[in-house]
Design a protein around this motif. Structure first.
Motif, PDB file in Angstrom:
ATOM      1  N   ALA A 139      68.285  -4.420  -1.789  1.00  0.00           N
ATOM      2  CA  ALA A 139      69.161  -5.266  -1.829  1.00  0.00           C
ATOM      3  C   ALA A 139      68.759  -6.826  -1.777  1.00  0.00           C
ATOM      4  O   ALA A 139      69.642  -7.730  -1.913  1.00  0.00           O
ATOM      5  CB  ALA A 139      69.988  -4.982  -0.696  1.00  0.00           C
ATOM      6  N   ASP A 140      67.701  -7.157  -1.041  1.00  0.00           N
ATOM      7  CA  ASP A 140      67.275  -8.362  -0.351  1.00  0.00           C
ATOM      8  C   ASP A 140      66.249  -9.234  -1.542  1.00  0.00           C
ATOM      9  O   ASP A 140      65.433  -8.355  -1.912  1.00  0.00           O
ATOM     10  CB  ASP A 140      66.688  -8.474   0.697  1.00  0.00           C
ATOM     11  N   SER A 141      66.326 -10.228  -1.748  1.00  0.00           N
ATOM     12  CA  SER A 141      65.327 -11.213  -2.181  1.00  0.00           C
ATOM     13  C   SER A 141      65.217 -12.540  -1.711  1.00  0.00           C
ATOM     14  O   SER A 141      66.195 -13.180  -1.376  1.00  0.00           O
ATOM     15  CB  SER A 141      65.485 -11.236  -3.847  1.00  0.00           C
ATOM     16  N   ASP A 142      64.014 -13.072  -1.495  1.00  0.00           N
ATOM     17  CA  ASP A 142      63.982 -14.393  -0.773  1.00  0.00           C
ATOM     18  C   ASP A 142      64.677 -14.216   0.554  1.00  0.00           C
ATOM     19  O   ASP A 142      65.115 -15.210   0.975  1.00  0.00           O
ATOM     20  CB  ASP A 142      64.672 -15.610  -1.737  1.00  0.00           C
ATOM     21  N   GLY A 143      64.434 -13.147   1.016  1.00  0.00           N
ATOM     22  CA  GLY A 143      65.035 -12.837   2.571  1.00  0.00           C
ATOM     23  C   GLY A 143      66.567 -12.960   2.731  1.00  0.00           C
ATOM     24  O   GLY A 143      67.144 -13.023   3.912  1.00  0.00           O
ATOM     25  N   GLU A 144      67.295 -12.960   1.507  1.00  0.00           N
ATOM     26  CA  GLU A 144      68.860 -12.692   1.611  1.00  0.00           C
ATOM     27  C   GLU A 144      69.241 -11.809   0.840  1.00  0.00           C
ATOM     28  O   GLU A 144      68.742 -11.314  -0.310  1.00  0.00           O
ATOM     29  CB  GLU A 144      69.442 -13.902   1.052  1.00  0.00           C
ATOM     30  N   GLU A 145      70.199 -11.015   1.356  1.00  0.00           N
ATOM     31  CA  GLU A 145      70.843  -9.873   0.758  1.00  0.00           C
ATOM     32  C   GLU A 145      71.559 -10.295  -0.692  1.00  0.00           C
ATOM     33  O   GLU A 145      72.538 -11.403  -0.293  1.00  0.00           O
ATOM     34  CB  GLU A 145      71.948  -9.241   1.739  1.00  0.00           C
ATOM     35  N   GLY A 146      71.600  -9.826  -1.831  1.00  0.00           N
ATOM     36  CA  GLY A 146      72.396 -10.263  -2.824  1.00  0.00           C
ATOM     37  C   GLY A 146      71.952 -11.446  -3.596  1.00  0.00           C
ATOM     38  O   GLY A 146      72.363 -12.006  -4.496  1.00  0.00           O
ATOM     39  N   LYS A 147      70.745 -12.242  -3.300  1.00  0.00           N
ATOM     40  CA  LYS A 147      70.683 -13.634  -3.639  1.00  0.00           C
ATOM     41  C   LYS A 147      70.656 -13.518  -5.124  1.00  0.00           C
ATOM     42  O   LYS A 147      70.807 -14.283  -5.959  1.00  0.00           O
ATOM     43  CB  LYS A 147      69.363 -14.230  -3.022  1.00  0.00           C
ATOM     44  N   PHE A 148      69.653 -12.463  -5.664  1.00  0.00           N
ATOM     45  CA  PHE A 148      69.533 -12.099  -7.066  1.00  0.00           C
ATOM     46  C   PHE A 148      70.674 -12.051  -7.911  1.00  0.00           C
ATOM     47  O   PHE A 148      70.483 -12.383  -8.927  1.00  0.00           O
ATOM     48  CB  PHE A 148      68.490 -10.888  -7.085  1.00  0.00           C
ATOM     49  N   TYR A 149      71.711 -11.498  -7.430  1.00  0.00           N
ATOM     50  CA  TYR A 149      72.976 -11.132  -7.987  1.00  0.00           C
ATOM     51  C   TYR A 149      74.130 -12.286  -8.111  1.00  0.00           C
ATOM     52  O   TYR A 149      74.887 -12.190  -8.829  1.00  0.00           O
ATOM     53  CB  TYR A 149      73.385  -9.786  -7.561  1.00  0.00           C
ATOM     54  N   VAL A 150      74.176 -12.969  -6.886  1.00  0.00           N
ATOM     55  CA  VAL A 150      75.347 -14.054  -6.856  1.00  0.00           C
ATOM     56  C   VAL A 150      75.105 -15.434  -7.522  1.00  0.00           C
ATOM     57  O   VAL A 150      74.012 -15.600  -7.743  1.00  0.00           O
ATOM     58  CB  VAL A 150      75.639 -13.997  -5.379  1.00  0.00           C
ATOM     59  N   TRP A 151      76.329 -16.031  -7.668  1.00  0.00           N
ATOM     60  CA  TRP A 151      76.334 -17.237  -8.719  1.00  0.00           C
ATOM     61  C   TRP A 151      77.257 -18.295  -8.046  1.00  0.00           C
ATOM     62  O   TRP A 151      78.216 -17.835  -7.410  1.00  0.00           O
ATOM     63  CB  TRP A 151      76.847 -16.981  -9.910  1.00  0.00           C
ATOM     64  N   THR A 152      76.788 -19.604  -7.864  1.00  0.00           N
ATOM     65  CA  THR A 152      77.777 -20.541  -7.438  1.00  0.00           C
ATOM     66  C   THR A 152      78.354 -21.006  -8.849  1.00  0.00           C
ATOM     67  O   THR A 152      78.185 -20.924  -9.968  1.00  0.00           O
ATOM     68  CB  THR A 152      77.236 -21.771  -6.972  1.00  0.00           C
ATOM     69  N   MET A 153      79.498 -21.455  -8.534  1.00  0.00           N
ATOM     70  CA  MET A 153      80.379 -21.943  -9.639  1.00  0.00           C
ATOM     71  C   MET A 153      79.737 -23.092 -10.519  1.00  0.00           C
ATOM     72  O   MET A 153      79.718 -23.185 -11.713  1.00  0.00           O
ATOM     73  CB  MET A 153      81.608 -22.773  -9.296  1.00  0.00           C
ATOM     74  N   GLU A 154      78.938 -24.152  -9.948  1.00  0.00           N
ATOM     75  CA  GLU A 154      77.958 -24.818 -10.290  1.00  0.00           C
ATOM     76  C   GLU A 154      76.897 -24.483 -11.331  1.00  0.00           C
ATOM     77  O   GLU A 154      76.545 -24.869 -12.566  1.00  0.00           O
ATOM     78  CB  GLU A 154      77.311 -25.792  -9.499  1.00  0.00           C
ATOM     79  N   GLU A 155      76.548 -23.264 -10.865  1.00  0.00           N
ATOM     80  CA  GLU A 155      75.436 -22.416 -11.675  1.00  0.00           C
ATOM     81  C   GLU A 155      76.124 -21.835 -12.890  1.00  0.00           C
ATOM     82  O   GLU A 155      75.369 -22.284 -14.013  1.00  0.00           O
ATOM     83  CB  GLU A 155      74.837 -21.413 -10.924  1.00  0.00           C
ATOM     84  N   LEU A 156      77.197 -21.371 -12.858  1.00  0.00           N
ATOM     85  CA  LEU A 156      77.878 -20.972 -14.058  1.00  0.00           C
ATOM     86  C   LEU A 156      78.324 -22.007 -15.073  1.00  0.00           C
ATOM     87  O   LEU A 156      78.087 -21.783 -16.281  1.00  0.00           O
ATOM     88  CB  LEU A 156      78.943 -20.189 -13.438  1.00  0.00           C
ATOM     89  N   LYS A 157      78.707 -23.080 -14.418  1.00  0.00           N
ATOM     90  CA  LYS A 157      79.242 -24.179 -15.330  1.00  0.00           C
ATOM     91  C   LYS A 157      77.891 -24.781 -16.290  1.00  0.00           C
ATOM     92  O   LYS A 157      78.185 -24.906 -17.500  1.00  0.00           O
ATOM     93  CB  LYS A 157      79.813 -25.393 -14.777  1.00  0.00           C
ATOM     94  N   GLU A 158      76.863 -24.895 -15.505  1.00  0.00           N
ATOM     95  CA  GLU A 158      75.675 -25.285 -16.275  1.00  0.00           C
ATOM     96  C   GLU A 158      75.075 -24.584 -17.396  1.00  0.00           C
ATOM     97  O   GLU A 158      74.578 -25.054 -18.445  1.00  0.00           O
ATOM     98  CB  GLU A 158      74.320 -25.619 -15.077  1.00  0.00           C
ATOM     99  N   ILE A 159      75.283 -23.106 -17.031  1.00  0.00           N
ATOM    100  CA  ILE A 159      74.788 -22.070 -18.001  1.00  0.00           C
ATOM    101  C   ILE A 159      75.715 -22.021 -19.149  1.00  0.00           C
ATOM    102  O   ILE A 159      75.258 -22.160 -20.261  1.00  0.00           O
ATOM    103  CB  ILE A 159      74.422 -20.974 -17.252  1.00  0.00           C
ATOM    104  N   LEU A 160      77.035 -21.935 -18.776  1.00  0.00           N
ATOM    105  CA  LEU A 160      78.111 -21.428 -19.785  1.00  0.00           C
ATOM    106  C   LEU A 160      78.617 -22.753 -20.419  1.00  0.00           C
ATOM    107  O   LEU A 160      79.259 -22.519 -21.650  1.00  0.00           O
ATOM    108  CB  LEU A 160      79.086 -20.567 -19.157  1.00  0.00           C
ATOM    109  N   LYS A 161      78.589 -23.865 -19.828  1.00  0.00           N
ATOM    110  CA  LYS A 161      79.019 -25.145 -20.594  1.00  0.00           C
ATOM    111  C   LYS A 161      80.492 -25.024 -20.879  1.00  0.00           C
ATOM    112  O   LYS A 161      81.440 -24.714 -20.162  1.00  0.00           O
ATOM    113  CB  LYS A 161      77.978 -25.615 -21.562  1.00  0.00           C
TER     114      LYS A 161
END
Length: 693
Positions: free
Chosen positions: A321-343
């Motif tokens: 479940a963990d990556s980089d010491g945090e649970e779910g970090k691989f799977y979750v998204w901030t709104m800013e990340e999604l805006k940048e990718i999906l435009k």
């Protein structure tokens, strides 16, 4: 750069044990040396059990087992042992039962304190390093045990003796091997009481998929005709697939949902969950014909082939479940990340997946919203398209575009760690699931994959005729447990149902003979989890209640009943009936907790037949019959196809078929009950007329 100092776990193969090889704790693996040292030095044994993808196991390691203060207490006053529960389910089962006795519940990490003779006197789960919020900390706990060990040994001895006696007690047997059909009705009623009609599933958070419960309900619908059973199963299967418990980018299911709505998962992915969910979705597909279920199966299989398959052909155990010491970090998204990718497409994506600037879930551990979003669908795409007056195909294509863009970015992140050990029992379950799904969905590639798992197990998990439990990096270890035998046999039987290759029945029969020889409790009935050759635990455990997966005894029952019908060997039925008598009282106390055991008994409760078909599979009459026999109503018809290729082997393992000759270009259908067969008929129409009578 100074090389890190390792402890004894550095020589182990388990990914979980290797995670702890740099701890300052002087860990031992489970071994005679550790207990001899405890006896010689008169020290209690600190036993810690977990698995490599367990989030709270990681937390306890970072807080306590990497801490020099905790390590000094353990090294000075205890002998410390680390166990991978997936490598040693026998050890885990015994001491988890102790934890449930003492604490009323269980979980991982499992923390147990033993005498040098392996008898337990304390058990719990996760402990923080320091006491806080009314929760005892590990340091305080260890110091209390040190005082008790020195000053109140007689009380410890008495407690350990009492607990061990309780472990060795056997439940009372029933005089009858008949489970009344009313028990099925009671189990169904218990599921109705626990059902969440809004979101599907049973009870409140956390919600586990528990596919064996859904399989029970789907079969209950077929056998009883009660539409509520189908409604509950479908609502749950659909809600899980739409929710965040399903990985909408990389496919496959996460371990469980931390909320009622299946939206926020606990992010680890387990092989056994994928296998059992394939079985459940295949049953739903068989009953409804709805392509939604076949598409879900396709996604799970895609994930397994892409991320969980070894080059040698077996399948790995789990992803963390963990990556980089945090649970779910691989799977979750901030709104800013999604805006940048999906435009420009971001606004459309938000409508589908309910993305929110503050995040779309509440993190109970960190408290409140985190600004992170899990990807899930609030409703089926077809329904959303209808509400907005949009072509459903257009919606699906657009969502696929979003998936591909986000998946490409996600693949640049640091992945969660992979537990790359290969287990016979979990691979046996997957073998059964792929064979079943291939048969139901008519996808031969699934059946071929199941056959590859079979070849892997026979080549890599068997040596000198003995089945083993764990394989990793060329290392085969740990003699097989009951689950290894039972689940692998289930896989062999499902492969026979999918291919009619009698070698799978022969192998299943041979493995059942070994299981009966080494695991059967000849005095009290049922199967022990460990072989009679194993003697390193204070008790031999028998599981019957379903957990995350069905118990070994439940699956063994299904196997015995199937082999009785296929081979006509009365001893298999006798053993099945004895197994039922052993556990009937347990079943009647909590029917819903034994759903798979009840499912396994169906051929004894409802009308069942053996059907021997002589001829080649491509004969038009045989093809026509097999299509009809694939329908749910004929689930309890055990079909044996006797062709030129397998006549000899069937004559050996199923003697009641020996006089049924294969004729050139022809075919016959022999309908049998308890291996007593009626006169054959030459057409599928005549066969089904007989069955309707």
């Amino acid at each position: 750069m100074t090389e890190k100092k390792t402890n004894r776990l550095a020589n182990e193969k388990s990914p979980y044990l290797l995670q702890h090889r740099f701890n300052p704790v002087d860990w031992y693996p489970w071994c005679d040396e550790a207990f001899e040292k405890a006896k010689t030095e008169d020290k209690p044994v600190f036993l810690s059990i977990g698995y490599s993808t367990c989030h709270w196991c990681h937390v306890m390691e970072h807080e306590s087992f990497e801490d020099e203060v905790v390590a000094k207490i353990l090294n000075d006053s205890f002998i410390s042992i680390k166990v991978d529960r997936e490598e040693r389910p026998d050890i885990d089962s015994i001491y988890m039962a102790v934890c449930q006795m003492i604490a009323g519940s269980g979980g991982w990490p499992l923390t147990v304190v033993l005498q040098p003779d392996k008898k337990p006197f304390f058990a719990g789960t996760y402990f923080p390093k320091e006491s806080r919020y009314g929760k005892t900390g590990l340091i305080d706990l260890l110091n209390k045990i040190i005082v008790l060990w020195k000053e109140r040994r007689s009380e410890i001895n008495a407690s350990a003796a009492q607990i061990t006696q309780a472990l060795n007690e056997t439940p009372g047997r029933s005089e009858s091997s008949d489970i009344p059909v009313e028990v099925f009705d009671t189990a169904f009623s218990q599921f109705v009481e626990r059902f969440d009609p809004v979101h599907g599933g049973f009870g409140s958070s956390p919600k586990f998929p528990s596919p064996h419960n859904l399989i029970f309900l789907l079969h209950y619908f077929v056998n009883s005709g009660n539409p509520k059973a189908l409604e509950m199963a479908e609502k749950t299967l659909i809600s899980m697939r739409l929710g965040g418990i399903y990985d909408h980018l990389g496919d496959g299911f996460h371990r469980y949902s931390t909320d009622d709505e299946w939206r926020l998962p606990h992010f680890e992915k387990m092989l056994y969950d994928q296998a059992m969910l394939i079985l459940a979705y295949a049953e739903a597909l068989k009953i409804t014909g709805d392509s939604f279920y076949s598409v879900t199966i396709d996604g799970i299989v895609k994930y397994l082939l892409n991320d969980m398959k070894s080059k040698e052909g077996g399948f790995f155990s789990a992803e963390d479940a963990d990556s980089d010491g945090e649970e779910g970090k691989f799977y979750v998204w901030t709104m800013e990340e999604l805006k940048e990718i999906l435009k420009d497409e971001f606004d459309n994506f938000v409508l589908l997946c309910e993305i929110d600037e503050r995040g779309n879930f509440i993190d109970k551990v960190r408290g409140g919203y985190t600004g992170e979003n899990v990807i899930f669908l609030a409703e089926p795409l077809e329904k959303m398209a209808g509400e907005q007056g949009v072509d459903p195909d257009h919606f699906s294509l657009k969502f696929e575009e979003y998936r591909e863009k986000l998946f490409a970015v996600r693949n640049e992140r640091n992945r969660p760690s992979l537990d790359d050990k290969i287990l016979t029992d979990w691979n046996g379950l997957l073998m059964a699931a792929l064979a079943s799904a291939g048969r139901v969905s008519k996808k031969h590639e699934y059946i071929l994959e199941a056959e590859r798992i079979h070849l892997f197990i026979e080549r890599k998990m068997v040596t000198n005729g003995l089945l083993f439990h764990r394989y990793r990096m060329g290392d085969l270890a740990i003699p097989a447990f009951l689950d290894d035998f039972a689940f692998y046999q289930l896989g062999l039987i499902e492969l026979y149902r999918a291919t009619f290759d009698a070698i799978y029945l022969l192998r299943a029969r041979n493995y059942v003979s070994t299981m009966l020889n080494y695991f059967l409790d000849r005095k009290n009935g049922g199967f022990f989890q460990t072989s009679e050759l194993s003697d390193d635990l204070p008790a031999r455990w028998k599981d019957v209640y379903d957990g995350a997966i069905p118990s070994g005894n439940s699956v063994a029952l299904k196997v015995l009943i199937a082999l009785y019908h296929y081979l006509g060997e009365p001893s298999f039925l006798n053993h099945a009936e004895d197994l039922i008598a052993t556990f009937t009282k347990n079943i009647e106390r909590a029917p819903f907790a034994n759903a798979y055991f009840l499912h396994a008994t169906e051929p004894l409760i409802y009308p069942s037949y053996e059907l021997v078909i002589t001829g080649e599979a491509d004969h038009p009459e045989i093809r026509s019959a097999l299509v009809e026999l694939g329908k749910p109503a004929y689930e309890n018809v055990f079909v044996i196809l006797k062709d030129r290729k397998n006549s000899e082997i069937l004559a050996e393992i199923a003697p009641f078929t020996s006089s049924m000759n294969v004729t050139e270009g022809g075919c016959f259908f022999y309908l049998c009950s308890n291996s007593v067969c009626e006169l054959p008929v030459p057409t599928a129409k005549e066969l089904f007329f007989k069955m309707e009578k």
